[in-house]
Motif scaffolding. Structure first.
Motif, PDB file in Angstrom:
ATOM      1  N   LYS A   1      22.078  -5.297 -40.293  1.00 63.74           N
ATOM      2  CA  LYS A   1      22.725  -3.836 -40.200  1.00 63.74           C
ATOM      3  C   LYS A   1      23.495  -3.809 -39.643  1.00 63.74           C
ATOM      4  O   LYS A   1      24.252  -2.129 -38.983  1.00 63.74           O
ATOM      5  CB  LYS A   1      21.578  -3.199 -39.384  1.00 63.74           C
ATOM      6  CG  LYS A   1      20.036  -2.871 -40.030  1.00 63.74           C
ATOM      7  CD  LYS A   1      19.403  -2.584 -38.842  1.00 63.74           C
ATOM      8  CE  LYS A   1      17.535  -3.223 -39.997  1.00 63.74           C
ATOM      9  NZ  LYS A   1      16.749  -1.709 -39.668  1.00 63.74           N
TER      10      LYS A   1
ATOM     11  N   HIS B   1      16.002   2.337 -34.652  1.00 63.08           N
ATOM     12  CA  HIS B   1      16.465   1.387 -35.818  1.00 63.08           C
ATOM     13  C   HIS B   1      16.132   0.009 -36.652  1.00 63.08           C
ATOM     14  O   HIS B   1      17.320  -0.593 -37.418  1.00 63.08           O
ATOM     15  CB  HIS B   1      17.736   0.701 -34.856  1.00 63.08           C
ATOM     16  CG  HIS B   1      18.900   1.663 -33.656  1.00 63.08           C
ATOM     17  ND1 HIS B   1      19.658   2.134 -34.338  1.00 63.08           N
ATOM     18  CD2 HIS B   1      18.074   1.807 -32.493  1.00 63.08           C
ATOM     19  CE1 HIS B   1      20.040   3.574 -33.469  1.00 63.08           C
ATOM     20  NE2 HIS B   1      19.131   2.793 -32.492  1.00 63.08           N
ATOM     21  N   VAL B   2      14.839   0.252 -36.206  1.00 65.52           N
ATOM     22  CA  VAL B   2      13.919  -1.206 -37.152  1.00 65.52           C
ATOM     23  C   VAL B   2      12.709  -0.747 -37.163  1.00 65.52           C
ATOM     24  O   VAL B   2      12.027  -0.347 -36.025  1.00 65.52           O
ATOM     25  CB  VAL B   2      14.393  -2.288 -36.198  1.00 65.52           C
ATOM     26  CG1 VAL B   2      13.836  -2.627 -35.547  1.00 65.52           C
ATOM     27  CG2 VAL B   2      14.014  -3.453 -37.060  1.00 65.52           C
TER      28      VAL B   2
ATOM     29  N   LEU C   1      17.702  -9.146 -38.114  1.00 62.96           N
ATOM     30  CA  LEU C   1      17.921  -7.714 -38.802  1.00 62.96           C
ATOM     31  C   LEU C   1      19.073  -7.061 -37.936  1.00 62.96           C
ATOM     32  O   LEU C   1      19.587  -6.472 -38.664  1.00 62.96           O
ATOM     33  CB  LEU C   1      16.656  -6.920 -38.881  1.00 62.96           C
ATOM     34  CG  LEU C   1      15.662  -7.553 -39.342  1.00 62.96           C
ATOM     35  CD1 LEU C   1      14.247  -7.444 -38.682  1.00 62.96           C
ATOM     36  CD2 LEU C   1      15.615  -7.301 -40.091  1.00 62.96           C
ATOM     37  N   MET C   2      19.212  -7.151 -36.988  1.00 60.44           N
ATOM     38  CA  MET C   2      20.066  -6.274 -36.382  1.00 60.44           C
ATOM     39  C   MET C   2      21.536  -6.632 -37.167  1.00 60.44           C
ATOM     40  O   MET C   2      22.665  -5.937 -36.834  1.00 60.44           O
ATOM     41  CB  MET C   2      19.756  -6.030 -34.599  1.00 60.44           C
ATOM     42  CG  MET C   2      19.037  -5.450 -34.757  1.00 60.44           C
ATOM     43  SD  MET C   2      17.749  -4.254 -35.278  1.00 60.44           S
ATOM     44  CE  MET C   2      19.328  -2.658 -34.390  1.00 60.44           C
TER      45      MET C   2
ATOM     46  N   GLU D   1      10.057  -4.314 -41.034  1.00 60.34           N
ATOM     47  CA  GLU D   1      10.770  -5.155 -41.189  1.00 60.34           C
ATOM     48  C   GLU D   1      10.598  -6.681 -40.276  1.00 60.34           C
ATOM     49  O   GLU D   1      11.218  -7.511 -41.167  1.00 60.34           O
ATOM     50  CB  GLU D   1      11.879  -3.904 -40.764  1.00 60.34           C
ATOM     51  CG  GLU D   1      12.708  -3.002 -42.230  1.00 60.34           C
ATOM     52  CD  GLU D   1      13.690  -2.245 -41.333  1.00 60.34           C
ATOM     53  OE1 GLU D   1      14.367  -2.630 -41.819  1.00 60.34           O
ATOM     54  OE2 GLU D   1      13.569  -1.865 -40.801  1.00 60.34           O
ATOM     55  N   ILE D   2      10.366  -6.367 -39.207  1.00 60.68           N
ATOM     56  CA  ILE D   2      10.749  -7.835 -38.508  1.00 60.68           C
ATOM     57  C   ILE D   2       9.358  -8.444 -39.161  1.00 60.68           C
ATOM     58  O   ILE D   2      10.056  -9.686 -38.906  1.00 60.68           O
ATOM     59  CB  ILE D   2       9.622  -6.823 -36.805  1.00 60.68           C
ATOM     60  CG1 ILE D   2      11.006  -6.085 -36.128  1.00 60.68           C
ATOM     61  CG2 ILE D   2      10.206  -8.311 -35.810  1.00 60.68           C
ATOM     62  CD1 ILE D   2      10.941  -5.702 -34.753  1.00 60.68           C
TER      63      ILE D   2
ATOM     64  N   LEU E   1      14.387  -0.567 -30.191  1.00 57.46           N
ATOM     65  CA  LEU E   1      14.995  -0.719 -31.719  1.00 57.46           C
ATOM     66  C   LEU E   1      14.137   0.109 -32.443  1.00 57.46           C
ATOM     67  O   LEU E   1      14.561   1.147 -33.244  1.00 57.46           O
ATOM     68  CB  LEU E   1      14.891  -1.629 -32.057  1.00 57.46           C
ATOM     69  CG  LEU E   1      16.218  -2.751 -31.183  1.00 57.46           C
ATOM     70  CD1 LEU E   1      16.581  -3.725 -31.558  1.00 57.46           C
ATOM     71  CD2 LEU E   1      17.774  -1.553 -31.406  1.00 57.46           C
TER      72      LEU E   1
ATOM     73  N   ALA F   1      14.140 -13.013 -35.381  1.00 60.24           N
ATOM     74  CA  ALA F   1      13.565 -11.603 -36.746  1.00 60.24           C
ATOM     75  C   ALA F   1      14.943 -10.938 -36.316  1.00 60.24           C
ATOM     76  O   ALA F   1      15.690 -10.183 -36.651  1.00 60.24           O
ATOM     77  CB  ALA F   1      11.777 -10.954 -36.554  1.00 60.24           C
TER      78      ALA F   1
END
Lengths: 218, 115
Positions: free
Chosen positions: B47, A50-51, B43-44, A55-56, A45, B39
């Protein structure tokens, strides 16, 4: 990488955690299949944009910051401010947001314990929990024993937590869903008349907001 | 799947009201890899790559055996992965190659995850 520093700062401790539970030593144990999948999914990802690692790290930090103390602050406010309590019972998501606790898209419903009604929450289908206010659910909340039996024999389940309710108390069990989560507003304990909000919040336990316990008494 | 016969109208995850043993009030502090799974799920889905219903569908399709055998976040990473592959974010082949490569980095999670 910045998130590596974060990890080292927060996750590599010895012995017991601040909450008094053992840390899992998973970082030092043989890599499991599912841990390997987590690494692969996360890296794919990130590589594909995508991330980001930041962010995590921020999401983990935000989840770590949520704790039963947030719910306890909400409960203590409701005990001392009748107008706030009315707003909490009308819309617990909005009332929590007033205090700076972002509940996100989940609908949060507060159910009030009174002299003759005791509420308890469960998620029979999965693990739905007011996680955006209280943090992640305890392991037992997600077990077959709790999920299966709480809706059938709540008094027996509560007794296993050491909570024996009088036969005259009506027990109401609330089965959560993915989009609709409950929190118990426990009854304010007797003998707390002179206490301020901060002192009251210290009496509110996580289990008292799930309904498997009562607030502490001063 | 070990669905009961005759089928009583519920699938294995639909356990409300069934008999079960005593509640053991066990808890643990979540490990880093578990927090990362949580997480990634938040997050996914935030999104827009999948919904909570998509997550549940994958969890519930894993069957009773997986439910009894694997831990909570083991099932979650499987379900998150299933949804992300369905969303086209990466392929099964890419996942397999990445897992093979991660295994060569060391024998522990910390080594394989490089922190």
């Amino acid at each position: 990488m910045p998130h590596d520093h974060h990890d080292h700062d927060h996750f590599h401790h010895d012995g017991m955690s601040p909450s008094g539970h053992p840390y899992r030593a998973d970082n030092d144990e043989p890599l499991s299949y599912w841990q390997c999948m987590e690494i692969a999914v996360r890296e794919l990802l990130i590589e594909k944009g995508h991330v980001t690692p930041a962010e995590i790290a921020a999401q983990i930090e935000a989840m770590d910051a949520r704790s039963p103390a947030n719910g306890a602050a909400v409960v203590a406010r409701a005990w001392t401010d009748p107008a706030f309590k009315a707003r909490l019972l009308a819309d617990a998501s909005a009332a929590s947001a007033e205090m700076g606790f972002d509940i996100g898209g989940l609908r949060l419903i507060a159910v009030e314990n009174t002299g003759d009604v005791h509420n308890v929450i469960v998620c029979t289908l999965c693990s739905c929990y007011p996680r955006n206010l209280l943090g992640l659910p305890p392991d037992w909340y997600k077990t077959r024993a709790y999920r299966a039996r709480t809706v059938k024999e709540p008094r027996k389940v509560l007794a296993e937590f050491g909570l024996e309710l009088p036969e005259t108390t009506q027990v109401r069990v609330h089965d959560s869903t993915a989009d609709m989560r409950y929190i118990v507003l426990p009854a304010r304990p007797a003998g707390t008349e002179g206490m301020d909000e901060t002192a009251l919040a210290a009496l509110v336990t996580r289990d008292s907001m799930i309904g498997t316990g009562l607030p502490k008494t001063p | 799947m070990s669905e009961k016969f005759p089928f009583d109208g519920r699938r294995w995850h639909d356990m409300g009201g069934q008999d079960a043993g005593p509640v053991t009030p066990a808890e643990h502090d979540f490990a880093l890899w578990e927090k990362r799974v949580d997480a990634l799920q938040v997050l996914m889905s935030t999104k827009g790559h999948f919904t909570v219903d998509g997550l549940r569908r994958a969890l519930e399709d894993m069957g009773e055996d997986a439910y009894e055998k694997y831990s909570y976040y083991e099932r979650w990473i499987a379900a998150v992965n299933q949804n992300l592959i369905e969303a086209g974010l990466y392929t099964l082949e890419e996942l397999g190659e990445k897992m093979d490569e991660a295994r060569t980095r060391g024998e522990t999670y910390g080594e394989a995850a490089r922190g």
